[in-house]
Motif scaffolding. Sequence first.
Motif, PDB file in Angstrom:
ATOM      1  N   PRO A  26      39.283  28.459 -29.225  1.00  0.00           N
ATOM      2  CA  PRO A  26      39.441  27.536 -28.081  1.00  0.00           C
ATOM      3  C   PRO A  26      40.614  27.914 -27.183  1.00  0.00           C
ATOM      4  O   PRO A  26      40.510  27.848 -25.948  1.00  0.00           O
ATOM      5  CB  PRO A  26      39.649  26.179 -28.747  1.00  0.00           C
ATOM      6  CG  PRO A  26      39.034  26.316 -30.098  1.00  0.00           C
ATOM      7  CD  PRO A  26      39.291  27.724 -30.504  1.00  0.00           C
ATOM      8  N   LEU A  27      41.732  28.318 -27.787  1.00  0.00           N
ATOM      9  CA  LEU A  27      42.906  28.688 -26.999  1.00  0.00           C
ATOM     10  C   LEU A  27      42.651  29.972 -26.217  1.00  0.00           C
ATOM     11  O   LEU A  27      43.044  30.095 -25.043  1.00  0.00           O
ATOM     12  CB  LEU A  27      44.117  28.853 -27.922  1.00  0.00           C
ATOM     13  CG  LEU A  27      45.483  29.057 -27.259  1.00  0.00           C
ATOM     14  CD1 LEU A  27      45.750  27.998 -26.197  1.00  0.00           C
ATOM     15  CD2 LEU A  27      46.586  29.060 -28.310  1.00  0.00           C
ATOM     16  N   ILE A  28      41.980  30.934 -26.828  1.00  0.00           N
ATOM     17  CA  ILE A  28      41.652  32.190 -26.141  1.00  0.00           C
ATOM     18  C   ILE A  28      40.711  31.911 -24.970  1.00  0.00           C
ATOM     19  O   ILE A  28      40.866  32.483 -23.877  1.00  0.00           O
ATOM     20  CB  ILE A  28      41.020  33.191 -27.132  1.00  0.00           C
ATOM     21  CG1 ILE A  28      42.080  33.650 -28.140  1.00  0.00           C
ATOM     22  CG2 ILE A  28      40.432  34.394 -26.391  1.00  0.00           C
ATOM     23  CD1 ILE A  28      41.528  34.482 -29.282  1.00  0.00           C
ATOM     24  N   ALA A  29      39.740  30.998 -25.183  1.00  0.00           N
ATOM     25  CA  ALA A  29      38.822  30.630 -24.092  1.00  0.00           C
ATOM     26  C   ALA A  29      39.586  29.987 -22.936  1.00  0.00           C
ATOM     27  O   ALA A  29      39.289  30.250 -21.759  1.00  0.00           O
ATOM     28  CB  ALA A  29      37.752  29.676 -24.621  1.00  0.00           C
ATOM     29  N   ARG A  30      40.581  29.164 -23.260  1.00  0.00           N
ATOM     30  CA  ARG A  30      41.403  28.522 -22.225  1.00  0.00           C
ATOM     31  C   ARG A  30      42.193  29.569 -21.432  1.00  0.00           C
ATOM     32  O   ARG A  30      42.285  29.491 -20.195  1.00  0.00           O
ATOM     33  CB  ARG A  30      42.363  27.528 -22.901  1.00  0.00           C
ATOM     34  CG  ARG A  30      43.403  26.910 -22.003  1.00  0.00           C
ATOM     35  CD  ARG A  30      42.816  25.934 -21.031  1.00  0.00           C
ATOM     36  NE  ARG A  30      43.859  25.286 -20.229  1.00  0.00           N
ATOM     37  CZ  ARG A  30      43.653  24.760 -19.040  1.00  0.00           C
ATOM     38  NH1 ARG A  30      42.426  24.801 -18.488  1.00  0.00           N
ATOM     39  NH2 ARG A  30      44.625  24.184 -18.388  1.00  0.00           N
ATOM     40  N   ILE A  31      42.734  30.554 -22.113  1.00  0.00           N
ATOM     41  CA  ILE A  31      43.487  31.629 -21.445  1.00  0.00           C
ATOM     42  C   ILE A  31      42.565  32.391 -20.494  1.00  0.00           C
ATOM     43  O   ILE A  31      42.927  32.653 -19.334  1.00  0.00           O
ATOM     44  CB  ILE A  31      44.087  32.595 -22.494  1.00  0.00           C
ATOM     45  CG1 ILE A  31      45.153  31.877 -23.327  1.00  0.00           C
ATOM     46  CG2 ILE A  31      44.690  33.831 -21.815  1.00  0.00           C
ATOM     47  CD1 ILE A  31      45.568  32.643 -24.573  1.00  0.00           C
ATOM     48  N   PRO A  47      48.944  29.034 -22.528  1.00  0.00           N
ATOM     49  CA  PRO A  47      47.708  29.487 -21.865  1.00  0.00           C
ATOM     50  C   PRO A  47      47.952  30.064 -20.480  1.00  0.00           C
ATOM     51  O   PRO A  47      47.425  31.136 -20.133  1.00  0.00           O
ATOM     52  CB  PRO A  47      46.860  28.207 -21.800  1.00  0.00           C
ATOM     53  CG  PRO A  47      47.378  27.353 -22.911  1.00  0.00           C
ATOM     54  CD  PRO A  47      48.844  27.630 -22.959  1.00  0.00           C
ATOM     55  N   GLU A  48      48.770  29.376 -19.678  1.00  0.00           N
ATOM     56  CA  GLU A  48      49.028  29.861 -18.323  1.00  0.00           C
ATOM     57  C   GLU A  48      49.815  31.162 -18.341  1.00  0.00           C
ATOM     58  O   GLU A  48      49.522  32.097 -17.587  1.00  0.00           O
ATOM     59  CB  GLU A  48      49.795  28.793 -17.538  1.00  0.00           C
ATOM     60  CG  GLU A  48      50.037  29.172 -16.088  1.00  0.00           C
ATOM     61  CD  GLU A  48      50.753  28.079 -15.317  1.00  0.00           C
ATOM     62  OE1 GLU A  48      51.112  28.318 -14.155  1.00  0.00           O
ATOM     63  OE2 GLU A  48      50.947  26.984 -15.881  1.00  0.00           O
ATOM     64  N   VAL A  86      49.984  37.164 -17.717  1.00  0.00           N
ATOM     65  CA  VAL A  86      50.286  38.503 -18.220  1.00  0.00           C
ATOM     66  C   VAL A  86      49.011  39.349 -18.278  1.00  0.00           C
ATOM     67  O   VAL A  86      49.029  40.552 -17.966  1.00  0.00           O
ATOM     68  CB  VAL A  86      50.947  38.430 -19.612  1.00  0.00           C
ATOM     69  CG1 VAL A  86      51.148  39.833 -20.189  1.00  0.00           C
ATOM     70  CG2 VAL A  86      52.283  37.708 -19.530  1.00  0.00           C
ATOM     71  N   LYS A  87      47.902  38.736 -18.652  1.00  0.00           N
ATOM     72  CA  LYS A  87      46.627  39.454 -18.699  1.00  0.00           C
ATOM     73  C   LYS A  87      46.275  40.016 -17.323  1.00  0.00           C
ATOM     74  O   LYS A  87      45.852  41.175 -17.203  1.00  0.00           O
ATOM     75  CB  LYS A  87      45.515  38.522 -19.192  1.00  0.00           C
ATOM     76  CG  LYS A  87      44.157  39.203 -19.308  1.00  0.00           C
ATOM     77  CD  LYS A  87      43.112  38.285 -19.934  1.00  0.00           C
ATOM     78  CE  LYS A  87      41.757  38.997 -20.034  1.00  0.00           C
ATOM     79  NZ  LYS A  87      40.729  38.161 -20.677  1.00  0.00           N
TER      80      LYS A  87
END
Length: 784
Positions: free
Chosen positions: A23-28, A65-66, A71-72
């Motif tokens: 879920p956290l990766i999806a939010r990122i 997340p933000e 960074v991504k």
Amino acid sequence: MLGLLRDYYHKASVDRNLSKYKPLIARINLLHKGFENNSNDELFMHTQTMKQHISNGKSLSDQLPEAYALVKEAFFRVFGYRIHDAQLMGAIVLHEGNIAEMKTGEGKTAVAVFAAYLNALSGEGVHIVTVNPYLAERDSTEMGEIFRFLGLTVGCIESNMSISQKQAQYQCDVTYATHYELGFDYLRDHMVYDISNRVQRKLNYVILDEVDSILIDEARTPLLISEEPGKGTEYFYYIDNIVKALTSEDYEIFEQTKQIMLTEKGVDRCEMALSLTNLMHIDNADLYNKILQSLRAHFILKKDVDYVLVTNEQAKTEAVIVDQNTGRLLFGRRFVEGLHQAIEAKERIIVMGQPATLSTITLQNYFRMYGKLSGMTGTATEVKDEFIKTYGTDVIAIPTNKPINRIDHPDLLFITEEEKFIRIVEEIISVNERGQPILVGTASIQKSELLSAMLLEQNIPHKVLNAKNYKEEADVIRLAGQRGSVTISTNMAGRGVDIRLGEGVEELGGLMVIGTIRHDSLRIDNQLRGRSGRQGDCGSSRFFICFEDELLMNYYPDHLMDELLNNNCSDFALINNPRYARGIRDAQAHVEGELQTIRERVMGYDQVLDLQRRIIYTMRNEMLEMDDLTSKVQTLIQKTIQQKVAEFCQGSLPEDWDMIGLTISLGSVFPYKRPLRLDRLHELEQGELIGMFTQQLMEYYKDKEVAFEGNAIELKRQAFIYSIDMNWMHYLEAVEEVKNGIELRNYAQLDPIVEFERETFQMFNKFISSIEQETLRIIWNSMD
């Protein structure tokens, strides 16, 4: 069956972890989509906005997340590099203060940037630790582009920097450095005479690359800052000559623990050579230690394995330690307790006198001082329990971005080492004929050079990477995946350079890894294997072992060894039977258990010392930071008088008190240049004695301070600091002597660490008194 169960539970654990972070990766990734349309300036301003949010009380985790989405996007704009979900998972694990186990080639260097960026938003600084200076400089330059793109500053610590240069680097938001530089800077910061010369700030958050290599493998050797080595001494050569004359009947080697002891016959021969009646008497402890160290130098440590001889810039030969974990040379470091001098005497080079230790700390206790610690490695699951126990960090296995496509073949077993190396050369020739690249891992410089000589005889072109040619490291590794290449290397941990396959190599089967020995640790084997099959590449690995390998000779189960020998395995037998294969792992587990015990013992001793070190460092910092030390001096005058009266006036009857001893002892601390009034001494009670001496010495001190024409504040400050440093140095020497003999308490069924704590507690109280009285003596004499 046990191996299959272990693999099953490991995979189940990975799947649970992946589900937890999805879920956290999806939010990122969702937030990242929104950043794709932002300008570079808008991305830059997001950093400032998040800094403001954090200063207003928002937690770093709320910003994750933000920050990670930002960074991504920065990675794509700066390098054109797309971050995958496995990397995001690793970055989340780092922020949580845990260890991310990521296979070779999964992009760990980039993963560290995410956690470092987020935690640097607090303004308290982040340290990223690499295993060598080359990687620190490289990563600070390359990854620094991401940080600077987003508005953060990046620094790198180098050993030859000035104080002001280091201060500037440590003030950056993110600072890259080796573990050695960080640890030594911490020690040096607590040796300065001017507070403005400190370089480090608060130890906030640290990310360690190859974390198991640093915190596990290198944890057995404390960091030491010593005086310059003294002049050479002929005595070490004299001891060396005695040891050289000993026969195998005079000493006993314990292969499993790498210890060596004199037998009764050996003790008799040494006593005869030294004209002694009792070598084992406490008065001969230092001499006995020198003999043991010389024995170790001759019969335990090996040239081109544990150390090498190199010519330094002054054209003199010196013995340089080889790091057993990375295969690199440890310039500037010396074996302790006289072992390095014993090696110098053995090799007949200049023997440098044993330097005094000025300050010391273990890597374990240094890194435990950080507010948060995390790390990355390809091999940490095997030592997961130790990480949890020692550092409070869990190990989370991160799934690979692409499935591993490497074939790990069963080991090949041989009777003798000669047979093994002949077969290895045949394998290299066969694989090399079809152009498939080969990486051969060896355990030492000696073995890498032996194999190199055998390949030269067969006219096989190859490259050798070991501690003697470390400067070529990056280029050699980078080309190891090219068609037809043959590379021989010592330990592959922490090289920091990926082996990328050349054109057409995939069709040949990818990189083939050959292990010439099973290492003491399965983690080291896996590090070597992991060089093949990165990011879904095909590849293969195989280990060649023999009964003459130290691991098998010393630790392989005897009943399995007998079975193998009886089954005549001379025809390159495969250890494919699970029972025999498990014997290798059992042997490694045995060694790893012994090494963990050593690490725990080293940390146990240093934890006792760490409490004392913190008291001393706090006292020293207080002296540096206080504006006026007058009240401190006055307090010490009163305390010293009370201690002296208590020491010399024991018992209830005044006639039993040593009044002469009391006045002489006080005079040694407070040299009298004017007479003290000593009326009615035998008529006074202890409290009255204390009051009389305190009143007179306080008046005396105040008069001296008024008459003193220099800078009284600096005089007192320097007196305190000098006394702390000199007494600390002598205290560390005394502690080392206690530690050298404390293990013998085992024979009396006593816990050495408990005994060490008891003895050093008593020593420490006397040590504090010595500091205080030495300080008063310096001040008293200097104000005349």
